[in-house]
Design a protein around this motif. Structure first.
Motif: not given
Lengths: 393, 426
Positions: A34-37, A41, A43, A47, A292
């Motif tokens: 959930e952050t860097i995909h 993401t 965020s 990213l 974010d």
């Protein structure tokens, strides 16, 4: 005494001329997904914009890997990995001390302190980054800050360790609504404008707060912090309903601190994604989005402030990951030492940091301490991790 | 209101059944094996039907039919304390079509020939189950809904720190919990009455049910206490998939394989859950049967208060006046007294409060959205397949359709029943 750890006289410490460092704890517990995909993401600023500006470590872990990998027995390996707790307090101290340790609430260590069920009042046994910095350089207390959420008084404990060569002399200061209230209630009692019932309530509340954070109960906050709270009170009043809430509050505290206190090292302990413990996935995803957004405000503020512009390194790292249990309706509800809860990432941006680099090897969360020391010019001698050389230009 | 023809009384109780000829040992062994086989078959089918919302209606209905048999058996035993043969061999049980446990699919052994006999079990189980679950939902939907709303609203307040409205979430949650406990004072006896009388309207017979509850508080307190360990077991079962997060071999499986693992988990643990569900409901029926006798004996209930089916059964056993007085103990007398009823009522209230709290704590460890709040397998539908949608491929819409389909089936059963009656008249 070990070489490099000789205690200098306080007056001999040089003034600090290196870059400022803002450590953003992207917490409480977020998965890589959930952050860097790229596609999933929440965020996007982190990213899609920030990673281009610095060195990105998408495969950071929280794992005592040497012993774990050395074991051929899968069960023993799992047992070893599970000795490390993946949670917010532990993650914060892994980042700050550069060591992996098992921590217990102080209530279980000392007889004279009441135990807390699931307490996280951890005393670090190795010095924190703030202590290293202040021991090496003449940086005042109010310029080393931890910004905490209002419902996490246990994190007031992370401002210093109990190491005999460091400790309270080199502690950082804490900005939180908990601190504000402990100052405010005393101020209200001193002003004598409360009625009897209010006086009684405030006295009891103050007593409870001081019992929670027994270590600095008697010590006044520095005058700069008091001035900060006076300004905060002037802006937001006494009732606590006017200021920002949740993790947005931490962003506001950090931005105001940058203006008035000019911290040389500041750690912002975001935590609201952790509300997914209670089962609502939107708390997790909204929490990530709010952090974010906070990052954007912080980066903009740094770029607009001459004290911080081109002179500030951001270190953005989660405290821990979260579970990925497909057998649960909310697979990421908890973060109790599963494989996925040990998988995190880190991003460093700023002067002296390589730009646009993605380091695709497995690194450790405890590596950040020596890396930050390298950036700021002090040696984190008791940290156990290495320096993330790829980030240093 | 009873028809005058229904008000006839039998002056003397029926004579005990004559002892039959002694059975040969090999016949007895064969019968025992068949009975064990039938028991295992029925248990297995029950577990299979607990795996979906639609078929879980059948489990409710089958359980209600078993509750009816349990109450009848208790009444028969009270009038035949020294009977040489067992209930299932009695003529009376045969007349009441209660010789054997209900069937899942076929009609009872005394079933008529033809389609009514072949599908009598399915139709009866579904119809009775639908009506049973409907009535239970009428009472529990509001408290469960309030608890669900309190949970969501309360945690939204915490997340957004809108403490000005902190009382809203707490009020919703506490109101729901309070209502839940209040409903649970009434629900077990009402369900038992509906099951044994075979009349869904008797669920709402507040006046009579209240009197039954008063005369059954001792048993209801024991039932509430029995709920506690049963809920601990069921909640533990519901939460054990949480532990799969620590098994990398399982986590490395494909989605289809994970689905099968979870499916077999719920199926295997379903044997325990179904057994607990059945035992608790049979116990409730047992309590109802005793309470009914006490009320009739004390004159607190009379023939006019009974459902026609209740009257017929009790009358055939000469229990309309409650039957012979059984030797009571001082403890039983105390249970029926006001202080005894107060203590039992306190136990009931605290037990169900503990149940409610346990459910919430379990939701923290492993949330089952909506289902975990509005349906408790031991109280409502015994559906125990908690496979997440991302594994099963189902959606909320699909679940809703199951309930719609159940309603349609019920309507068809109703229409079919009316047509059959019309044909009979002609």
């Amino acid at each position: 005494m070990a070489a490099g750890l000789k205690l200098p006289a306080l007056a001999e410490r040089p003034s600090y001329k290196g870059p400022n460092v803002v450590i953003v704890r992207f917490g409480g517990g977020v998965r890589r997904l959930e952050t860097i995909h790229e596609d999933k993401t929440y965020s996007p600023f982190l990213l899609k914009e920030l990673t281009k500006r610095g060195t990105f470590f998408p495969r950071m872990e929280i794992a005592d890997t040497e012993d774990a990998l050395a074991s051929k027995d899968a069960k023993a390996k799992r047992k070893k990995e599970h000795e490390l707790n993946t949670s917010h307090g532990e993650g914060t101290l892994y980042i700050l001390t550069g060591t992996y340790r098992r921590y217990v609430d102080v209530g279980w260590k000392y007889d004279h302190i009441d135990e807390q069920l699931l307490g996280a009042r951890f005393e670090a046994t190795e010095p924190t980054l703030f202590e290293y910095l202040r021991r090496q350089f003449n940086v005042p207390e109010h310029q080393t800050l931890i910004v905490n959420g209002e419902d996490r008084p246990q994190e007031e404990f992370y401002s210093f360790s109990n190491h005999h060569l460091f400790g309270a002399t080199f502690k950082s200061e804490t900005l939180s609504l908990f601190r504000y209230k402990s100052w405010l209630y005393q101020r209200l009692l001193d002003e004598g404008k409360l009625d009897e019932k209010q006086t009684r309530k405030k006295t009891e509340a103050l007593k409870t707060m001081r019992e929670l954070d027994y270590r600095i109960a008697a010590k006044d906050q520095p005058k700069e912090i008091i001035a900060f709270w006076e300004n905060w009170r002037r802006l937001y009043g006494d009732n606590g309903f006017v200021n920002e809430r949740g993790d947005r509050l931490l962003t506001d505290l950090a931005l105001k601190a940058m203006k008035s206190l000019q911290p040389r090292m500041m750690m912002i302990n975001y935590n609201d994604p952790d509300y997914v413990h209670w089962g609502k996935p939107t708390h997790y995803t909204r929490g990530i989005a709010i952090i974010d957004r906070g990052l954007r405000f912080l980066v903009d503020a740094v770029e607009a402030d001459p004290f911080y512009r081109d002179n500030t390194v951001f270190v953005i790292v989660p405290d821990c990951g979260r579970d990925s249990n497909p057998f649960m309706s909310v697979p990421f509800q908890h973060h109790f030492n599963s494989k996925s809860s040990r998988e995190i990432w880190a991003l460093l941006i700023g002067p002296g940091i390589e730009k646009g680099v993605v380091v695709d090897r497995t690194v450790q969360q405890i590596d950040l301490a020596k890396t930050i020391g390298s950036v700021m010019g002090f040696e984190a001698g008791l940290a156990e991790g290495g320096v993330l050389e790829e980030a240093i230009s | 209101m009873l028809e005058p023809a229904q008000a006839k009384r039998i002056a003397t109780p029926p004579p005990p059944p004559p002892a039959g000829p002694a059975a040969k040992p090999e016949n007895m062994l064969r019968r025992r094996v068949l009975r064990v086989g039938a028991f295992l078959w029925k248990w297995l089918v029950g577990v299979v039907f607990c795996m979906s919302w639609l078929t879980a209606f059948m489990v409710v209905g089958w359980t209600y039919r078993a509750m009816q048999r349990s109450a009848f058996k208790r009444w028969w035993k009270s009038t035949h304390p020294n009977a040489p043969s067992r209930f299932r061999h009695s003529e009376w049980a045969r007349e009441q079509r209660q010789s054997h446990w209900p069937n899942w699919l076929l009609g009872n052994r005394e079933r008529p020939k033809g389609p009514r006999g072949w599908f009598g079990g399915i139709v009866a189980n579904f119809r009775i189950g639908f009506l049973g679950l409907f009535n239970t939902t009428v009472l529990l939907c509001i408290p469960c809904g309030l608890i669900l709303a309190g949970w969501h609203y309360g945690w939204d307040i915490s997340f957004n720190k809108i403490y000005e409205q902190s009382t809203v979430g707490a009020t919703l949650g506490f109101s729901g919990m309070f209502l839940f406990v209040a409903v649970m004072f009434y629900l077990p006896m009402a369900k038992a009455r509906q099951a044994v009388s075979g009349d869904w309207k008797r669920f709402y017979d507040w006046r009579v049910n209240r009197r039954l509850i008063r005369r059954g508080t001792g048993g209801l307190a024991m039932l509430a206490l029995a709920m506690l360990p049963a809920f601990v077991v069921v909640l533990f079962i519901k939460n054990t998939p949480f532990l799969y997060a620590y098994n990398p071999e399982i986590l490395a499986q494909t989605t289809e394989e994970q689905f099968k693992i979870l499916e077999s988990h719920w199926f295997s643990t379903g044997f325990i859950v179904f057994a607990l569900y059945l035992l608790l409901h049979l116990f409730a029926a047992h309590i109802y049967a005793g309470a009914m006798r006490r009320c009739l004996r004390r004159g607190e209930l009379g023939p006019r208060d009974l459902a026609p089916s209740e009257f017929d059964v009790l009358d055939s056993l000469a229990l309309i006046d409650g039957g012979p007085q059984s030797a009571g103990s001082p403890f039983k007398s105390w249970l029926l007294s006001l202080p005894g009823r107060c203590v039992c009522g306190t136990i009931v209230g605290l037990s169900y409060l503990a149940v409610g709290v346990m459910v919430l704590v379990a939701q923290f460890f492993m949330i089952h959205p909506i289902q975990g709040f509005v349906n408790q397998p031991l109280l409502q539908s015994p559906m125990v397949s908690y496979i997440p949608f991302h594994l099963s491929g189902k959606t909320m819409g699909g679940v809703f359709l199951e309930f719609v389909l159940a309603t349609v089936i019920m309507l068809l059963i109703g229409i079919g029943g009316r047509l059959a009656k019309t044909n009979q008249r002609h």
